[in-house]
Write a protein that holds these residues in place. Sequence first.
Motif, mmCIF file in Angstrom:
data_model
loop_
_atom_site.group_PDB
_atom_site.id
_atom_site.type_symbol
_atom_site.label_atom_id
_atom_site.label_comp_id
_atom_site.label_asym_id
_atom_site.label_seq_id
_atom_site.Cartn_x
_atom_site.Cartn_y
_atom_site.Cartn_z
ATOM 1 N N UNK A 1 0.704 -1.335 0.060
ATOM 2 C CA UNK A 1 0.148 0.166 0.042
ATOM 3 C C UNK A 1 0.817 1.207 0.130
ATOM 4 N N UNK A 2 1.117 1.862 -1.327
ATOM 5 C CA UNK A 2 1.874 3.179 -1.164
ATOM 6 C C UNK A 2 1.358 3.963 -0.410
ATOM 7 N N UNK A 3 2.069 4.883 0.296
ATOM 8 C CA UNK A 3 1.456 5.936 1.268
ATOM 9 C C UNK A 3 1.898 7.213 1.143
ATOM 10 N N UNK A 4 1.279 8.346 1.362
ATOM 11 C CA UNK A 4 1.946 9.636 1.493
ATOM 12 C C UNK A 4 1.716 9.806 3.131
ATOM 13 N N UNK A 5 2.951 10.459 3.601
ATOM 14 C CA UNK A 5 3.089 10.615 5.075
ATOM 15 C C UNK A 5 3.245 12.171 5.411
ATOM 16 N N UNK A 6 2.213 12.835 5.981
ATOM 17 C CA UNK A 6 2.635 14.121 6.761
ATOM 18 C C UNK A 6 3.213 13.957 8.025
ATOM 19 N N UNK B 1 1.303 15.912 14.904
ATOM 20 C CA UNK B 1 0.699 14.645 14.357
ATOM 21 C C UNK B 1 1.335 14.260 13.186
ATOM 22 N N UNK B 2 1.078 13.028 13.013
ATOM 23 C CA UNK B 2 1.518 12.228 11.694
ATOM 24 C C UNK B 2 0.377 11.685 11.341
ATOM 25 N N UNK B 3 -0.029 11.933 9.815
ATOM 26 C CA UNK B 3 -0.884 11.643 9.305
ATOM 27 C C UNK B 3 -0.564 10.628 7.989
ATOM 28 N N UNK B 4 -1.168 9.744 7.725
ATOM 29 C CA UNK B 4 -0.745 8.743 6.551
ATOM 30 C C UNK B 4 -1.857 8.424 5.654
ATOM 31 N N UNK B 5 -1.738 8.765 4.433
ATOM 32 C CA UNK B 5 -2.598 8.465 3.415
ATOM 33 C C UNK B 5 -2.310 7.281 2.398
ATOM 34 N N UNK B 6 -3.313 6.520 2.231
ATOM 35 C CA UNK B 6 -2.937 5.394 1.394
ATOM 36 C C UNK B 6 -3.748 5.601 0.052
ATOM 37 N N UNK B 7 -2.903 5.303 -1.110
ATOM 38 C CA UNK B 7 -3.652 5.642 -2.557
ATOM 39 C C UNK B 7 -4.747 4.660 -2.492
ATOM 40 N N UNK B 8 -5.840 5.540 -2.987
ATOM 41 C CA UNK B 8 -7.141 4.635 -3.106
ATOM 42 C C UNK B 8 -8.031 4.602 -1.777
ATOM 43 N N UNK C 1 6.805 -3.926 1.025
ATOM 44 C CA UNK C 1 7.588 -2.550 1.348
ATOM 45 C C UNK C 1 6.890 -1.501 0.420
ATOM 46 N N UNK C 2 6.358 -0.525 1.208
ATOM 47 C CA UNK C 2 5.525 0.433 0.171
ATOM 48 C C UNK C 2 6.367 1.610 -0.538
ATOM 49 N N UNK C 3 6.190 2.193 -1.473
ATOM 50 C CA UNK C 3 6.665 3.454 -1.618
ATOM 51 C C UNK C 3 6.071 4.688 -0.959
ATOM 52 N N UNK C 4 6.915 5.581 -0.453
ATOM 53 C CA UNK C 4 6.397 6.448 0.524
ATOM 54 C C UNK C 4 6.724 8.058 -0.017
ATOM 55 N N UNK C 5 5.492 8.976 0.002
ATOM 56 C CA UNK C 5 5.796 10.217 -0.229
ATOM 57 C C UNK C 5 6.009 10.931 1.214
#
Length: 352
Positions: A12-17, A22-29, A109-113
């Motif tokens: 699950x590729x994810x974007x991380x703030x 706070x840490x927010x994680x967003x998963x594609x889709x 292992x995901x790709x992470x932004x």
Amino acid sequence: MIFNHILGMFSADMGIDLGTCNTLVCVRGQGIVLNEPSVVAVRRGTNHVLRNGNAVGLMAKEMLGKTPGSITAIRPLKDGVIADFDITEAMLGYFIRKVHGGRLSSFRRPRVVIAIPSGITAVEKRAVLSSAERAGARRVYLVYEPMAAAIGADLPVVEPTASMIVDIGGGTTEVAIISLGDISVCESVRVAGDDMDEAIVSYMKRTYNLMVGEQTAERIKIDIGSASPMETERTMEVRGRDMISGLPRKTVISSEEVREALKEPIGSIIDTVTRTLEMAEPELAADLVDNGITLAGGGALLRGMDTVLSNATGLDVRIADDPLTCVARGTAVYLENLELWKETMESDQDEF
């Protein structure tokens, strides 16, 4: 290319703030799947994270200021950057595994932004990259927070017109003017929500000889804090420790007093916004007369913040929809359009 596509099916590729507060994680889709405080509980004097479900995130935040002698609850990020490498790595690893529902295999292992402050150094960038890779990411991409916030706020960042974003987070305030898919002018100042909390703590000491914790200061800011006068001013009962007697005590403060306490950090943010506007090209400045300024981040929710910025700049100021999640949602858009943004992102990372 085919191998990367197959890997993407298993992970699950994810974007991380990766925020100071706070840490927010967003998963594609899937959108935002995790939103937890950037707090870790460790054994005092070590970097050993407690091995239980309460060691990271929300439960760890509730320990702040209340831990026994053997435990320390710490925030491993300060001013938007990593202050403790090992603990940040442990925290990221915990969040990535939580999103994946357990342990990571080599095929998951995901790709992470990851969104980073625009003002951080090359060494600080390398710390973020290394922490994420060691925490389980297959490939890490770095995106500047104001760009991610502007995308998450649905501003026309790729069009030939100026979009201005003011992202007031926990550790930094990012101010940027964006046009044609890149940042034209940007200012990053390490004054934000945490500094507002500290200003309230200092005010309580100075005015009432009352020592309050950072969580109490944050509640004061959220409940009765404001940047400009309110129609109906409020009061709040505050509890803490008397600095003279050393005994517990309570007092009542007003929203006017909190506004006075916040005057200095808010003034610094306003100065940063006006400096950025002064550096803008004339054509970009002309666009902003119509397009105005967009506020994002937790600081955008401070009552009257849009009003004081509008008064200081003469521009229209609006608050983004769901400003707390703008950066995380922006990283998700990056994930969905990696190929389009890859050239810009690769060029940034080739230096490291």
